[in-house]
Design a protein around this motif. Structure first.
Motif, mmCIF file in Angstrom:
data_model
loop_
_atom_site.group_PDB
_atom_site.id
_atom_site.type_symbol
_atom_site.label_atom_id
_atom_site.label_comp_id
_atom_site.label_asym_id
_atom_site.label_seq_id
_atom_site.Cartn_x
_atom_site.Cartn_y
_atom_site.Cartn_z
ATOM 1 N N VAL A 74 -16.499 -7.728 -55.470
ATOM 2 C CA VAL A 74 -16.370 -7.427 -54.045
ATOM 3 C C VAL A 74 -17.712 -7.671 -53.364
ATOM 4 N N PRO A 75 -17.754 -8.463 -52.290
ATOM 5 C CA PRO A 75 -19.030 -8.680 -51.603
ATOM 6 C C PRO A 75 -19.527 -7.408 -50.936
ATOM 7 N N ARG A 76 -20.826 -7.210 -50.959
ATOM 8 C CA ARG A 76 -21.411 -6.065 -50.270
ATOM 9 C C ARG A 76 -21.425 -6.350 -48.775
ATOM 10 N N LEU A 77 -21.152 -5.341 -47.989
ATOM 11 C CA LEU A 77 -20.974 -5.552 -46.552
ATOM 12 C C LEU A 77 -22.133 -5.041 -45.710
ATOM 13 N N ALA A 78 -23.183 -4.498 -46.312
ATOM 14 C CA ALA A 78 -24.344 -4.083 -45.523
ATOM 15 C C ALA A 78 -24.881 -5.288 -44.759
ATOM 16 N N GLY A 79 -25.141 -5.096 -43.482
ATOM 17 C CA GLY A 79 -25.609 -6.178 -42.631
ATOM 18 C C GLY A 79 -24.510 -6.839 -41.834
ATOM 19 N N SER A 80 -23.245 -6.504 -42.119
ATOM 20 C CA SER A 80 -22.126 -7.033 -41.348
ATOM 21 C C SER A 80 -21.609 -5.953 -40.398
ATOM 22 N N ILE A 81 -20.662 -6.315 -39.563
ATOM 23 C CA ILE A 81 -20.168 -5.392 -38.540
ATOM 24 C C ILE A 81 -19.057 -4.511 -39.121
ATOM 25 N N PHE A 82 -19.158 -3.219 -38.874
ATOM 26 C CA PHE A 82 -18.126 -2.289 -39.331
ATOM 27 C C PHE A 82 -16.892 -2.459 -38.456
ATOM 28 N N PRO A 83 -15.699 -2.428 -39.047
ATOM 29 C CA PRO A 83 -14.481 -2.638 -38.261
ATOM 30 C C PRO A 83 -14.209 -1.482 -37.303
ATOM 31 N N GLN A 84 -13.300 -1.732 -36.375
ATOM 32 C CA GLN A 84 -12.905 -0.693 -35.427
ATOM 33 C C GLN A 84 -11.378 -0.645 -35.328
ATOM 34 N N PRO A 85 -10.724 -0.037 -36.312
ATOM 35 C CA PRO A 85 -9.271 0.124 -36.203
ATOM 36 C C PRO A 85 -8.935 1.253 -35.228
ATOM 37 N N ARG A 86 -7.694 1.399 -34.942
ATOM 38 C CA ARG A 86 -7.254 2.568 -34.180
ATOM 39 C C ARG A 86 -7.204 3.755 -35.129
ATOM 40 N N ALA A 87 -7.577 4.910 -34.622
ATOM 41 C CA ALA A 87 -7.597 6.147 -35.399
ATOM 42 C C ALA A 87 -7.226 7.266 -34.443
ATOM 43 N N THR A 88 -7.416 8.517 -34.875
ATOM 44 C CA THR A 88 -7.163 9.642 -33.972
ATOM 45 C C THR A 88 -8.372 10.561 -33.950
ATOM 46 N N ASP A 89 -8.463 11.345 -32.903
ATOM 47 C CA ASP A 89 -9.464 12.405 -32.905
ATOM 48 C C ASP A 89 -8.908 13.587 -33.696
ATOM 49 N N ALA A 90 -9.636 14.681 -33.720
ATOM 50 C CA ALA A 90 -9.226 15.839 -34.518
ATOM 51 C C ALA A 90 -7.921 16.452 -34.031
ATOM 52 N N ASP A 91 -7.559 16.180 -32.775
ATOM 53 C CA ASP A 91 -6.309 16.710 -32.224
ATOM 54 C C ASP A 91 -5.128 15.773 -32.437
ATOM 55 N N GLY A 92 -5.394 14.619 -33.087
ATOM 56 C CA GLY A 92 -4.315 13.678 -33.349
ATOM 57 C C GLY A 92 -4.063 12.692 -32.231
ATOM 58 N N VAL A 93 -4.934 12.635 -31.234
ATOM 59 C CA VAL A 93 -4.773 11.693 -30.129
ATOM 60 C C VAL A 93 -5.280 10.322 -30.570
ATOM 61 N N GLU A 94 -4.444 9.299 -30.462
ATOM 62 C CA GLU A 94 -4.797 7.966 -30.944
ATOM 63 C C GLU A 94 -5.756 7.261 -29.994
ATOM 64 N N MET A 95 -6.737 6.581 -30.564
ATOM 65 C CA MET A 95 -7.732 5.845 -29.784
ATOM 66 C C MET A 95 -8.465 4.893 -30.711
ATOM 67 N N LEU A 96 -9.329 4.046 -30.160
ATOM 68 C CA LEU A 96 -10.163 3.190 -30.984
ATOM 69 C C LEU A 96 -11.219 4.024 -31.704
ATOM 70 N N LEU A 97 -11.625 3.535 -32.866
ATOM 71 C CA LEU A 97 -12.511 4.312 -33.734
ATOM 72 C C LEU A 97 -13.795 4.745 -33.034
ATOM 73 N N ASP A 98 -14.450 3.840 -32.298
ATOM 74 C CA ASP A 98 -15.729 4.185 -31.677
ATOM 75 C C ASP A 98 -15.580 5.336 -30.690
#
Length: 538
Positions: free
Chosen positions: A404-428
């Motif tokens: 598996v290639p090491r990913l340090a130095g590349s851009i971290f992905p931004q999938p959709r996720a939720t906050d602690a209350d379960g509200v869906e949003m982009l990861l950032d």
């Protein structure tokens, strides 16, 4: 002679200067943006914004204002002189949270960036202010304006375009090449074609591009031959002759503007001269065919912005700023080469070379065509040096043996996720911006000694615990103080899938979303210390 004192003076109110001023203003840095012109430039320039740049706009808090001026997922067809499709570019992934290809109207987006500065009392812009000199002294830089006024700043950034007077005064080289032929751009309102995609025509008779833009605008670009002069841009008969093969009646077009431009491929000999930095076209220019000139400049601003803010706030030493060129030069060199190669391929008017190009395109395998479609030819930023810590692949029996290639130095992905209350949003949005320490399922504080936590607090970093959404009620109830709980939605593009694919349990992400380091959870404290060293944390 009046004097003004600020933290950073930025020269040039183009997209790079405007983006940098917004990012610095957001960080509380006192920034003055000076522009020689009396207003923003409105003539034809960039027409494509990518997912990385949209994520930068998201970070700057302006993406919602930018999106109305874009066409998401804009498809490109590369065709030959007979309009046969050579390749199709149609990436539809959302790896970084946004469409990978978007048509846009640059003057309107530039206006969004200018208006964004109104949010910050510590950010100011001056139009009609020509900088006649920018010099460094023991305490910072001094910019001299055309009337004798001077501006003192701790750092200066020249983002005043490819003809950068600052770069020339500093004697910094600008090596590369200029294509032997010019191009002509024509923007038209009330799009007479009305299709959403873009077409790049590698016609040996005369290469062209036809690009749908938001708000009913269409752009045409044509290559001029060496014997054709720039003043033809004002000749209606010549312009209508160019457009005649493309529309039923060129005389009925609502032409907004037309302009001649040159194809350059050049990179500055250095991006830093003491306390003065070059960014955007002042540091590098590339042919427009690749659609990466604007985006490369935004990457410059994004990379330099957080580093300047860290140094000015006393969080890092000045040595951090050396990593700007270290990180940006390699990637922009790749991007210039790709853009130049595409320009030569699509604008070469040698019939034999065009025929060979067509033959190669016809013989591409399905896998090669799919790679073209997903834009695999576009190099992704990947830093080997700079604010990056490369950790070895773990060899513990608990982990499957995978190459598996090491990913340090590349851009971290931004999938959709939720906050602690379960509200869906982009990861950032769920994690918060800035430095982030992200762990899968674990409480990150369990692996960090007090001195590391103290530094993270000083940096304003976010400690993020990612859990499946099924665990949200429990995790929210039991989360350690200062830990942000994020819910993972599962699926192929989720954070769980990312951690599944890489033998790590923790990742350290920089303010520009680049992975500073990745490691096993138990290694987090030691690896974070190495990241602090790489980031010259004071």
């Amino acid at each position: 002679m009046s004097k003004t004192a600020v933290d950073v003076v930025v020269i040039g109110a183009g997209p790079v200067g405007l983006t940098l001023a917004n990012l610095l203003g957001q960080q509380g840095v006192e920034v003055l943006l000076v522009e020689q012109g009396e207003k923003l430039i409105d003539y034809p320039r960039a027409v494509g914004v990518d997912d990385e740049a949209l994520r930068a706009m998201q970070t700057a808090g302006l993406v919602d204002e930018v999106l109305p001026h874009t066409i998401p997922d804009q498809k490109i067809y590369m065709v030959n002189g007979e309009r046969m499709i050579l390749s199709e570019v149609n990436p539809t992934t959302r790896e970084f949270g946004w469409p990978r290809r978007n048509g846009f109207v640059q003057p309107l987006v530039d206006q969004v960036l200018l208006d964004g500065l109104d949010r910050f009392p510590n950010a100011a812009v001056r139009f009609g202010a020509e900088v006649t000199d920018l010099v460094e002294d023991a305490d910072g830089v001094v910019a001299t304006l055309a009337g004798g006024e001077t501006v003192r700043a701790r750092y200066g950034v020249a983002a005043e375009g490819g003809a950068s007077p600052t770069r020339k005064r500093l004697g910094i080289s600008f090596e590369g090449e200029t294509r032997p032929t010019d191009g002509i751009v024509i923007d038209v309102a009330n799009d007479p074609i009305g299709t959403p995609h873009a077409v790049f025509g590698g016609d040996p008779a005369r290469s062209y591009a036809s690009i749908a833009l938001p708000h009913g605008i269409r752009r045409w670009e044509f290559t001029l031959f060496e014997h054709e002069t720039a003043d033809l841009v004002d000749d209606d008969a010549f312009i209508f002759g160019l457009l005649a093969p493309h529309v039923p009646d060129p005389g009925k077009l609502d032409i907004i503007r037309r302009r001649v431009y040159r194809h350059h491929a050049r990179i500055a000999g250095r991006f830093r001269h003491g306390r003065i930095f070059l960014a955007g076209d002042a540091a590098h220019v590339m042919p427009v065919v690749g659609g990466q000139g604007w985006n490369s400049g935004i990457r410059d601003a994004f990379n330099l912005g957080w580093k300047l803010a860290a140094v000015l706030k006393g969080l890092s030493t000045d040595a951090l700023l050396d990593t700007y060129e270290t990180e940006r030069r390699g990637h922009v060199t790749q991007m210039v080469a790709v853009s130049l190669g595409m320009a030569k391929e699509m604008t070469d008017h040698d019939p034999e070379k065009a025929a060979e190009r067509d033959r190669l395109a016809a013989n591409r395998t399905p896998e090669e065509r799919e790679a073209q479609k997903r834009q695999a030819f576009k190099p992704q930023p990947k830093f080997e040096r700079g604010v990056v810590v490369h950790t070895p692949l773990p060899t513990f029996k608990t982990l499957p043996a995978r190459d598996v290639p090491r990913l340090a130095g590349s851009i971290f992905p931004q999938p959709r996720a939720t906050d602690a209350d379960g509200v869906e949003m982009l990861l950032d949005e769920a994690t918060g911006q800035g430095w982030r320490v992200i762990t899968w399922n674990n409480d990150p504080t369990a692996f960090l000694p007090g001195e590391r936590l103290a530094v993270l607090e000083r940096l304003g970093a976010h400690l993020v615990q990612v859990v499946p959404t099924t665990q949200l009620p429990w995790a929210r109830k039991h989360a350690a103080a200062g830990v942000t709980v994020v819910g993972d939605l599962g699926g192929e593009s989720s954070l769980q899938a990312w951690f599944d694919a890489h033998p790590v349990g923790a990742v350290i992400v920089r303010p520009d979303h680049v992975i500073a380091a990745e490691c096993l959870a138990q290694e987090l404290g030691d690896v974070l210390g190495k990241v602090f060293e790489a980031a010259c944390i004071a």
